[in-house]
Scaffold this motif. Structure first.
Motif, PDB file in Angstrom:
ATOM      1  N   SER A 168     -46.066  33.684 -29.414  1.00  0.00           N
ATOM      2  CA  SER A 168     -44.767  34.334 -29.285  1.00  0.00           C
ATOM      3  C   SER A 168     -44.942  35.819 -29.582  1.00  0.00           C
ATOM      4  CB  SER A 168     -43.795  33.719 -30.283  1.00  0.00           C
ATOM      5  OG  SER A 168     -42.500  34.169 -30.057  1.00  0.00           O
ATOM      6  N   THR A 169     -44.403  36.729 -28.752  1.00  0.00           N
ATOM      7  CA  THR A 169     -43.428  36.513 -27.705  1.00  0.00           C
ATOM      8  C   THR A 169     -44.000  36.903 -26.358  1.00  0.00           C
ATOM      9  OG1 THR A 169     -41.645  37.029 -29.245  1.00  0.00           O
ATOM     10  CG2 THR A 169     -41.132  37.256 -26.961  1.00  0.00           C
ATOM     11  N   SER A 170     -43.608  36.174 -25.313  1.00  0.00           N
ATOM     12  CA  SER A 170     -44.046  36.525 -23.960  1.00  0.00           C
ATOM     13  C   SER A 170     -43.074  37.525 -23.356  1.00  0.00           C
ATOM     14  CB  SER A 170     -44.088  35.279 -23.089  1.00  0.00           C
ATOM     15  OG  SER A 170     -44.923  34.314 -23.671  1.00  0.00           O
ATOM     16  N   ASN A 171     -43.591  38.307 -22.416  1.00  0.00           N
ATOM     17  CA  ASN A 171     -42.736  39.283 -21.732  1.00  0.00           C
ATOM     18  C   ASN A 171     -42.824  39.088 -20.231  1.00  0.00           C
ATOM     19  OD1 ASN A 171     -41.335  42.077 -22.722  1.00  0.00           O
ATOM     20  ND2 ASN A 171     -42.360  40.927 -24.341  1.00  0.00           N
ATOM     21  N   PRO A 172     -41.655  38.970 -19.565  1.00  0.00           N
ATOM     22  CA  PRO A 172     -41.651  38.619 -18.144  1.00  0.00           C
ATOM     23  C   PRO A 172     -42.539  39.532 -17.291  1.00  0.00           C
ATOM     24  CG  PRO A 172     -39.404  38.825 -18.994  1.00  0.00           C
ATOM     25  CD  PRO A 172     -40.322  39.172 -20.118  1.00  0.00           C
ATOM     26  N   GLN A 173     -42.536  40.824 -17.577  1.00  0.00           N
ATOM     27  CA  GLN A 173     -43.270  41.741 -16.694  1.00  0.00           C
ATOM     28  C   GLN A 173     -44.764  41.722 -16.954  1.00  0.00           C
ATOM     29  OE1 GLN A 173     -41.314  42.439 -19.188  1.00  0.00           O
ATOM     30  NE2 GLN A 173     -41.379  44.561 -19.851  1.00  0.00           N
ATOM     31  N   ASP A 174     -45.181  41.181 -18.101  1.00  0.00           N
ATOM     32  CA  ASP A 174     -46.606  41.194 -18.441  1.00  0.00           C
ATOM     33  C   ASP A 174     -47.258  39.821 -18.352  1.00  0.00           C
ATOM     34  OD1 ASP A 174     -46.839  43.996 -19.114  1.00  0.00           O
ATOM     35  OD2 ASP A 174     -45.528  43.540 -20.796  1.00  0.00           O
ATOM     36  N   MET A 175     -46.449  38.788 -18.143  1.00  0.00           N
ATOM     37  CA  MET A 175     -47.021  37.441 -18.061  1.00  0.00           C
ATOM     38  C   MET A 175     -47.576  37.199 -16.660  1.00  0.00           C
ATOM     39  SD  MET A 175     -45.182  33.813 -18.591  1.00  0.00           S
ATOM     40  CE  MET A 175     -45.786  33.381 -20.193  1.00  0.00           C
ATOM     41  N   HIS A 176     -48.822  36.716 -16.589  1.00  0.00           N
ATOM     42  CA  HIS A 176     -49.416  36.441 -15.279  1.00  0.00           C
ATOM     43  C   HIS A 176     -49.809  34.977 -15.179  1.00  0.00           C
ATOM     44  CE1 HIS A 176     -49.225  40.633 -14.424  1.00  0.00           C
ATOM     45  NE2 HIS A 176     -49.837  40.904 -15.568  1.00  0.00           N
ATOM     46  N   ASP A 177     -50.098  34.549 -13.956  1.00  0.00           N
ATOM     47  CA  ASP A 177     -50.390  33.134 -13.722  1.00  0.00           C
ATOM     48  C   ASP A 177     -51.608  32.640 -14.502  1.00  0.00           C
ATOM     49  OD1 ASP A 177     -48.236  33.099 -12.080  1.00  0.00           O
ATOM     50  OD2 ASP A 177     -49.339  32.792 -10.209  1.00  0.00           O
ATOM     51  N   ASP A 178     -52.569  33.539 -14.786  1.00  0.00           N
ATOM     52  CA  ASP A 178     -53.771  33.066 -15.485  1.00  0.00           C
ATOM     53  C   ASP A 178     -53.416  32.452 -16.843  1.00  0.00           C
ATOM     54  OD1 ASP A 178     -53.067  35.512 -16.571  1.00  0.00           O
ATOM     55  OD2 ASP A 178     -55.096  36.360 -16.564  1.00  0.00           O
TER      56      ASP A 178
END
Ligand code: SAH
Ligand code: F3S
Length: 482
Positions: free
Chosen positions: A274-284
């Motif tokens: 925690s915490t994830s950020n929508p613009q920085d989260m990638h499929d990997d």
């Protein structure tokens, strides 16, 4: 539902005095922490630094030689609470003059002058990047001076230090992996109070996680303001990555790689983050979570608003469509994942239409739970400098209540869907309401309460047949493996 209107952590953790037993200690420190998990984790680093100086922790103010308040400045209300606590400490100090009172954390920079010089409520002020200086600062106080260090650092990650686990259940622990934040959301004070984003050496993270495993812990939560942005290239701020040598860049470790390394290092432990950020989260990252059963199927993905217009004014790096596209990728790669969010009601300029878009985004995602707040202007932020805090308090509160009510309905529906299923849970300890029941969590981070059976103990993974629920909790009985 874990969401609530006004605080970052469940109420029982706010202002909790944190302790760990240290019978050989010669002096005692009382540490009280406010705000996010990061602050609680920082208090453990502080306790680790002080342990080397002979300090044990105590829950009893009267016994404390040193009293530390680890503060949060994310919203306005916290400041008044802290002042009241400091006044209470002063009343104790009246008959215990040798007791030292210190202010730590995010309020340090802004309030140092007022609290130290003017109101004389504290002897010591230390900002989030200066905890290593504590022993030295305490010496200065011993010499009769007031002590202050609020300098922010571009490198400090406390990576080599041994935190002392405070208020621990012996099963779950926090491990911090980044400090600071570079995202500059316009409402947020964190980039100012905690400084530039930097990542911790992965080797020290792996060492800490293995050591927790050896002490019997069964779950870790990797912490950062923006974990997806984790990037180790030998030390230093994230924004200087481009200046690093070609070799350092080529061998850099990102978040997905860190997750894989941790998952493989301790296959018997559960891992959260925690915490994830929508613009920085990638499929990997999503593929890593899909691959390793010990990476928990739960993602906290703050959104803050459902209106693209407001998201732009918030300087979030994503709009509504980007966010929903990210959710779709998550659901495609991880169909079992539970999603949670942070939401802000009543940002400057928010219209009823914007608010309706927030509610419709929530309907589209149907989160498992959320942390929900109304906008609180923070001095020095971009929003405070350029926008008028123009939504009346009663409108903010009404919109927030609508958000909370909707979330409560979604949480209840999500939990009702679990009734009749058999789920695997990690036992954390006694349930708050009864010593005959355990409290535990599923991989999706839902709380499950069930009657104890002989032979079960905290740290066990067991199967529970779910029979009933509220919006916050699942209730059931131990079952055979599903
Ligand atoms: N990325 C961070 C966010 C820290 S602040 C993390 O690790 O959680 C936590 C939440 O507090 C934010 O997501 C936001 O929803 C809320 N918040 C931050 N500043 C706020 C403000 N000025 N007013 C109201 N809520 C705020
Ligand atoms: Fe704050 Fe946005 Fe960073 S909410 S902590 S500036 S991601």
């Amino acid at each position: 539902m874990r969401g609530h209107s006004d605080e970052l952590l469940p109420d029982h953790r706010q202002g909790e005095a944190l302790v760990s037993e240290a019978p050989e200690a010669v002096r005692s420190v009382f540490i009280e922490s406010y705000g996010c998990q990061m602050n609680f984790s920082d208090s453990e680093i502080v306790a680790g630094i002080l342990a080397k100086e002979g300090y044990g922790t105590t829950r009893d103010l009267e016994k404390a030689d040193l009293v530390l308040l680890n503060t949060c400045s994310i919203r306005d209300k916290a400041e008044q609470t802290i002042r009241n606590r400091l006044k209470h400490f002063q009343s104790i100090k009246a008959h215990k003059p040798h007791m030292v009172v210190g202010l730590l954390g995010c309020m340090a920079e802004r309030l140092k002058h007022d609290l130290l010089e003017q109101e004389k409520l504290v002897d010591l002020v230390v900002g989030p990047d200066a905890y290593r200086e504590l022993p030295h600062l305490l010496e200065e106080i011993g010499g009769g001076r007031k002590a202050v260090n609020v300098l922010l650092s571009k490198e400090e990650t406390y990576g080599d230090l041994n935190p002392v686990r405070l208020g621990s259940n012996g099963v779950t622990a926090f491990v911090s992996i980044t400090r600071g934040c570079d995202n500059m959301c316009s409402f947020c004070v964190v980039p100012f109070t905690r400084g530039r984003e930097r990542s911790r050496n992965p080797q020290t993270i792996l060492d800490e996680v293995r050591s927790l495993r050896d002490q019997g812990y069964r779950e870790v939560t990797l912490l950062g303001q923006n974990v997806d942005s984790y990037l180790w290239y030998g030390g230093g701020p994230k924004k200087d990555f481009a200046k690093a040598s070609a070799m350092a860049q080529a061998s850099a470790v990102g978040f997905a790689s860190l997750l894989r390394q941790v998952a493989e290092a301790v296959p018997e432990m559960r891992i959260r983050f925690s915490t994830s950020n929508p613009q920085d989260m990638h499929d990997d990252v999503l593929y890593a979570i899909a691959k390793y059963p010990n990476l928990c199927k739960s993602i906290h993905l703050p959104v803050q608003s459902g209106s693209s217009r407001i998201l732009k004014a918030m300087n979030r790096g994503h709009d509504r469509e980007d966010y929903l596209a990210r959710i779709e990728r998550i659901r495609r790669i991880l169909p079992e994942v539970a999603l949670s969010m942070d939401m802000i009601a009543g940002f400057p300029g928010e219209t009823e239409e914007d608010h309706a878009e927030t509610l419709s985004l929530m309907e589209a995602v149907r989160y498992h739970f959320g942390f929900m707040f109304y906008y609180s202007e923070r001095p020095g932020t971009h929003a405070a400098r350029t926008l008028v805090d123009d939504i009346p308090l009663e409108v903010k509160k009404r919109r927030l209540n609508e958000i909370i009510e909707l979330q409560q309905r979604h949480s209840l529906e999500r939990n009702q869907a679990e009734v009749g299923r058999v789920v695997e849970v990690l036992i954390e300890g006694d349930s708050k309401r009864s010593e005959h029941h355990w409290t535990s969590r599923t991989t999706q981070n839902t709380v499950v309460v069930f009657p104890k059976l002989p032979g079960q103990k905290p740290g066990d993974l067991v199967w529970v047949a779910i029979e009933d629920c509220s919006a916050a909790t699942l209730l059931g009985q131990t079952a055979a493996r599903s």
